[in-house]
Design a protein around this motif. Sequence first.
Motif, PDB file in Angstrom:
ATOM      1  N   LEU A  94      45.406  27.711  52.364  1.00 33.90           N
ATOM      2  CA  LEU A  94      45.370  26.372  51.821  1.00 33.90           C
ATOM      3  C   LEU A  94      46.515  26.133  50.866  1.00 33.90           C
ATOM      4  CD1 LEU A  94      41.569  26.457  51.171  1.00 33.90           C
ATOM      5  CD2 LEU A  94      42.719  25.587  53.141  1.00 33.90           C
ATOM      6  N   LEU A  95      47.708  25.988  51.366  1.00 38.13           N
ATOM      7  CA  LEU A  95      48.836  25.644  50.514  1.00 38.13           C
ATOM      8  C   LEU A  95      48.736  24.169  50.214  1.00 38.13           C
ATOM      9  CD1 LEU A  95      51.470  26.193  49.126  1.00 38.13           C
ATOM     10  CD2 LEU A  95      52.638  25.784  51.285  1.00 38.13           C
ATOM     11  N   GLY A  96      48.459  23.857  48.965  1.00 33.18           N
ATOM     12  CA  GLY A  96      48.318  22.471  48.579  1.00 33.18           C
ATOM     13  C   GLY A  96      49.663  21.840  48.296  1.00 33.18           C
ATOM     14  N   THR A  97      49.673  20.530  48.185  1.00 30.61           N
ATOM     15  CA  THR A  97      50.917  19.850  47.877  1.00 30.61           C
ATOM     16  C   THR A  97      51.386  20.149  46.470  1.00 30.61           C
ATOM     17  OG1 THR A  97      49.637  17.920  47.204  1.00 30.61           O
ATOM     18  CG2 THR A  97      50.421  17.978  49.469  1.00 30.61           C
TER      19      THR A  97
ATOM     20  N   SER B  85      49.045  33.708  49.094  1.00 29.55           N
ATOM     21  CA  SER B  85      48.814  33.970  47.674  1.00 29.55           C
ATOM     22  C   SER B  85      47.439  34.586  47.486  1.00 29.55           C
ATOM     23  CB  SER B  85      48.929  32.677  46.871  1.00 29.55           C
ATOM     24  OG  SER B  85      50.249  32.187  46.917  1.00 29.55           O
ATOM     25  N   LEU B  86      47.393  35.749  46.857  1.00 35.57           N
ATOM     26  CA  LEU B  86      46.164  36.536  46.828  1.00 35.57           C
ATOM     27  C   LEU B  86      45.331  36.352  45.556  1.00 35.57           C
ATOM     28  CD1 LEU B  86      47.588  39.817  48.368  1.00 35.57           C
ATOM     29  CD2 LEU B  86      46.017  38.221  49.434  1.00 35.57           C
ATOM     30  N   GLY B  87      45.832  35.652  44.540  1.00 33.35           N
ATOM     31  CA  GLY B  87      45.067  35.466  43.326  1.00 33.35           C
ATOM     32  C   GLY B  87      44.813  36.776  42.612  1.00 33.35           C
ATOM     33  N   SER B  88      43.916  36.726  41.623  1.00 31.21           N
ATOM     34  CA  SER B  88      43.587  37.948  40.885  1.00 31.21           C
ATOM     35  C   SER B  88      42.084  38.167  40.854  1.00 31.21           C
ATOM     36  CB  SER B  88      44.137  37.876  39.454  1.00 31.21           C
ATOM     37  OG  SER B  88      43.514  36.849  38.713  1.00 31.21           O
ATOM     38  N   GLY B  89      41.404  37.718  41.930  1.00 27.77           N
ATOM     39  CA  GLY B  89      39.962  37.789  41.954  1.00 27.77           C
ATOM     40  C   GLY B  89      39.387  39.099  42.428  1.00 27.77           C
TER      41      GLY B  89
ATOM     42  N   ALA C 296      51.777  34.449  42.246  1.00 27.85           N
ATOM     43  CA  ALA C 296      51.029  34.948  41.092  1.00 27.85           C
ATOM     44  C   ALA C 296      49.921  33.960  40.754  1.00 27.85           C
ATOM     45  CB  ALA C 296      51.945  35.152  39.884  1.00 27.85           C
ATOM     46  N   PRO C 297      48.865  34.420  40.076  1.00 28.70           N
ATOM     47  CA  PRO C 297      47.762  33.512  39.734  1.00 28.70           C
ATOM     48  C   PRO C 297      48.225  32.345  38.885  1.00 28.70           C
ATOM     49  CG  PRO C 297      47.117  35.794  39.405  1.00 28.70           C
ATOM     50  CD  PRO C 297      48.587  35.802  39.677  1.00 28.70           C
ATOM     51  N   SER C 298      47.616  31.215  39.113  1.00 32.18           N
ATOM     52  CA  SER C 298      47.881  30.038  38.295  1.00 32.18           C
ATOM     53  C   SER C 298      47.524  30.310  36.837  1.00 32.18           C
ATOM     54  CB  SER C 298      47.054  28.855  38.816  1.00 32.18           C
ATOM     55  OG  SER C 298      47.023  27.802  37.874  1.00 32.18           O
TER      56      SER C 298
ATOM     57  N   ASP D 190      44.014  28.845  36.508  1.00 30.38           N
ATOM     58  CA  ASP D 190      42.916  29.286  37.376  1.00 30.38           C
ATOM     59  C   ASP D 190      43.310  30.599  38.029  1.00 30.38           C
ATOM     60  OD1 ASP D 190      40.828  29.713  39.085  1.00 30.38           O
ATOM     61  OD2 ASP D 190      41.250  28.019  40.400  1.00 30.38           O
ATOM     62  N   SER D 191      42.713  31.685  37.552  1.00 27.39           N
ATOM     63  CA  SER D 191      43.076  33.012  38.054  1.00 27.39           C
ATOM     64  C   SER D 191      42.648  33.233  39.493  1.00 27.39           C
ATOM     65  CB  SER D 191      42.447  34.093  37.162  1.00 27.39           C
ATOM     66  OG  SER D 191      42.973  34.016  35.855  1.00 27.39           O
ATOM     67  N   TYR D 192      41.755  32.375  40.023  1.00 28.65           N
ATOM     68  CA  TYR D 192      41.376  32.489  41.421  1.00 28.65           C
ATOM     69  C   TYR D 192      42.450  31.942  42.350  1.00 28.65           C
ATOM     70  CZ  TYR D 192      36.479  33.604  40.285  1.00 28.65           C
ATOM     71  OH  TYR D 192      35.319  34.190  39.848  1.00 28.65           O
ATOM     72  N   LYS D 193      43.308  31.071  41.837  1.00 24.57           N
ATOM     73  CA  LYS D 193      44.362  30.472  42.636  1.00 24.57           C
ATOM     74  C   LYS D 193      45.693  31.154  42.330  1.00 24.57           C
ATOM     75  CE  LYS D 193      42.600  25.695  42.887  1.00 24.57           C
ATOM     76  NZ  LYS D 193      42.908  24.302  42.519  1.00 24.57           N
ATOM     77  N   ASP D 194      46.588  31.043  43.301  1.00 25.73           N
ATOM     78  CA  ASP D 194      47.958  31.470  43.085  1.00 25.73           C
ATOM     79  C   ASP D 194      48.883  30.269  43.152  1.00 25.73           C
ATOM     80  OD1 ASP D 194      47.371  34.110  42.798  1.00 25.73           O
ATOM     81  OD2 ASP D 194      48.766  34.799  44.329  1.00 25.73           O
ATOM     82  N   ASN D 195      49.978  30.378  42.440  1.00 28.65           N
ATOM     83  CA  ASN D 195      51.092  29.467  42.627  1.00 28.65           C
ATOM     84  C   ASN D 195      52.171  30.162  43.435  1.00 28.65           C
ATOM     85  OD1 ASN D 195      50.040  27.363  41.094  1.00 28.65           O
ATOM     86  ND2 ASN D 195      50.936  28.108  39.201  1.00 28.65           N
ATOM     87  N   SER D 196      52.873  29.412  44.250  1.00 30.83           N
ATOM     88  CA  SER D 196      54.116  29.887  44.821  1.00 30.83           C
ATOM     89  C   SER D 196      55.216  29.451  43.868  1.00 30.83           C
ATOM     90  CB  SER D 196      54.328  29.288  46.199  1.00 30.83           C
ATOM     91  OG  SER D 196      53.213  29.566  47.019  1.00 30.83           O
ATOM     92  N   PHE D 197      56.158  30.352  43.570  1.00 27.41           N
ATOM     93  CA  PHE D 197      57.098  30.152  42.465  1.00 27.41           C
ATOM     94  C   PHE D 197      56.320  29.859  41.177  1.00 27.41           C
ATOM     95  CE2 PHE D 197      59.876  28.860  46.065  1.00 27.41           C
ATOM     96  CZ  PHE D 197      60.877  29.797  45.887  1.00 27.41           C
ATOM     97  N   PRO D 198      55.475  30.795  40.735  1.00 26.32           N
ATOM     98  CA  PRO D 198      54.572  30.519  39.609  1.00 26.32           C
ATOM     99  C   PRO D 198      55.288  30.160  38.320  1.00 26.32           C
ATOM    100  CG  PRO D 198      54.624  32.862  40.120  1.00 26.32           C
ATOM    101  CD  PRO D 198      55.317  32.167  41.240  1.00 26.32           C
ATOM    102  N   GLY D 199      56.405  30.819  38.021  1.00 25.37           N
ATOM    103  CA  GLY D 199      57.121  30.491  36.794  1.00 25.37           C
ATOM    104  C   GLY D 199      57.610  29.061  36.788  1.00 25.37           C
TER     105      GLY D 199
END
Length: 747
Positions: A3-6, A515-519, A691-693, A696-705
């Motif tokens: 689920l890559l969101g916008t 993105s695997l999150g930290s769950g 890396a996790p948002s 929200d540690s259950y979600k990941d961001n792409s290019f998190p920084g």
Amino acid sequence: MSLLGTNMEMDLVSRKPRRRTICLVLLGTGLVCLGLGFIIGWFSRGSTIHNLETKEESMMMTDSFQRIMNDLNKDNIRSNLKYYTSKQRLAGTENVKEMVKYIAQQWRDHGLDKVEVTPYDILMSYPNTTMPNRVEIVVSGGSPIFTAALEEKALDADGNQSDIIPPYNSFAPAGVAEGDLVYVNYGRIEDFMLLTNMSIDVTNKIVIARYGKIFRGDKVLNAQRFNASGVILYSDPADVNTNGASDTYPQSWWMPDTGVQRGTVGSDGDLLTPFYPAREYAYRLAMDKISLNVKIPSQPIGYGDALHFLSDLSGPSAPNDWIGGLNIRYKIGPGFTNTNRKVKLTVNNYLKVVTVENVIGIITGKVEPDRYVLLGNHHDAWVFGAIDPLSGTATLTEITRVMGKMKQSDIRPRRTIVFCTWGGEEVGLIGSTEWVEEYMKVLYERAVAYLNVDWAVESINNLLAGASPLLQDPLYQAAKIVPNPNLTSPYLTLYDIWNKKNPGDGTGEPSVYYSLGSGSDMATFYQRAGVPSIDMYYTFDHKQWNILYYPLYHSAYETFHMFTTFIDPSFNYTLAMARLWGVLAWKLADETLLSYDVRRYPKAISDFIVTLKGQFGSLWQANNVNIGALESASTNFTLAAKNFYDRLQSVDKNDPLAVRMMNDKMMQLERVFIDPEGLPGRPIYKHVMFAPSKFDSYKDNSFPGIVDTMFEIQNNNASSWDLLKQQVYVATYTIQSAANSLDPIGL
């Protein structure tokens, strides 16, 4: 969960997300007779890389796969699960120590080369059973007129035990908060921002949030950011009981009003030994020096009790998307219509140093013993843990039996297989984090892949998998070998039915989220050691039920009876997960050339850059953020990956140095994305790409920084443009480094 969101976030449907067949003989003699031809045919549909294998090698691997699938026994998995769930299994308790000894002995009996128990002395959080945590409605003067239940009512024979730890949030600090109540929906950052826009101030107030959407710890941190004094968490019927009060456990899998979700609100790893393993020789911080991210008390309750707190709130009506499933008019507050009434939250949790233990089993590789494929699951639970995690633990133990038996028949994989069952996962991924910290230097150089199954099955609708782009093709190839656990389906393989029920968006392949999150326990492997990782499990239809996880998640009702009645009575789907896990592990451990397709990585990055430009392009242009170099690095990476792939087709597989060199380049590619400095303000997370948002540690961001910095700029009026430009630079440098790493020389 692909689920890559916008907004550039991967929406993990479950923390274990949280962090998920039947015997071939049951498929009928016709399928058995197809045998090797069926498997070879399906396997050949995989990545072109796999065609590099010789016919002899392919046959040898196929024989091993056939043996794994034939020998895995669902009755053994059922027997394992029945024993593992016979007592509560909270980390650090005697019941878990007893189970660790039992599992270790099982694995030794299965003939593994080595089985050891690795202990870590870590800081844990427990509720004070003599002074229970309380959530009360009080009148002026402090007299309680309502108190939420202190424990869950037993609803089946399996759960009728006296030593069940009462519901609590681990690492919620002790404290007392009293004041007006405010309803904050799911407690997301956007929910608190909406309250601010409505001129509702939660300062020094207690907030009540429903579980779901994001990690519970981030709900508390968000409340803390907005100066609330305490948090009450509850499971709303809209998220755990969509069929009404008459259709709940033990009549169905839906949560009854007495059910309570436990869970940690703390951070990952041992707080006394940050970044280093909590072994007996460790230097430990003094208790007054530890960094507790959560400063305010919190406590979970059931929705039957939450009704008493929410039904009498004053203030404006809640927005439509804040309305849950309780038969009340949802209001926000602050405070009750009867202004003499307040809420009092009393938390008496305490911290204690205890020992958590991992069980580590090894089958030594015959050619490359210094290269590791790791299978992992955790064995601690909040109570009985029939789904989370013990359906996975029972499955992992059965895999050790089959592969141990193969080893005793002198069938060994090329590389070493490591079986891991972790302690202390539920309270902060502690066992896996400490072990990775202890073996970080070795894993960084030698780990091929980490395959995580937190739980095997939470429902039987479809397979859900998150993976490094590098592991996408091996996963598909393994799924093409495993039969569909649904005997009546026209779709013959797990891959086919997965692709039917959860297709990728226009790819022609099953959906996989990157993105695997930290769950769950893959987090430290992926985020800090840079080991290509997978997390997978069987789940429900998320289009049918818009819920985060199975309804009885982390409650005392997650018993063996519940699993065998409502989740997977036949154990066919649990067996399918065992087969997929086992075949994938053996494939990665035994193939001469790894079947990673490195072209997946630059394709993912290129797609994410397009999304970033669509979201932020005009704003970046107005603020002189130049991403031309980032796009150039992405183009270079794409070309380097294509060239590497082309060279791989002509590798001499009889040249061990050439094979090792190419495999190492593929294995190490993930490590290139590990930044030793970590993300801004979050040094524990080091993966530049996934890396996790922050929220929200259950979600990941792409290019998190980049994405987290833009969130601060857009929503908190932060003057962070210099930080944003730096993060674009870091991403550019990292992607170009990835391109360089695939070059024959690299300089």
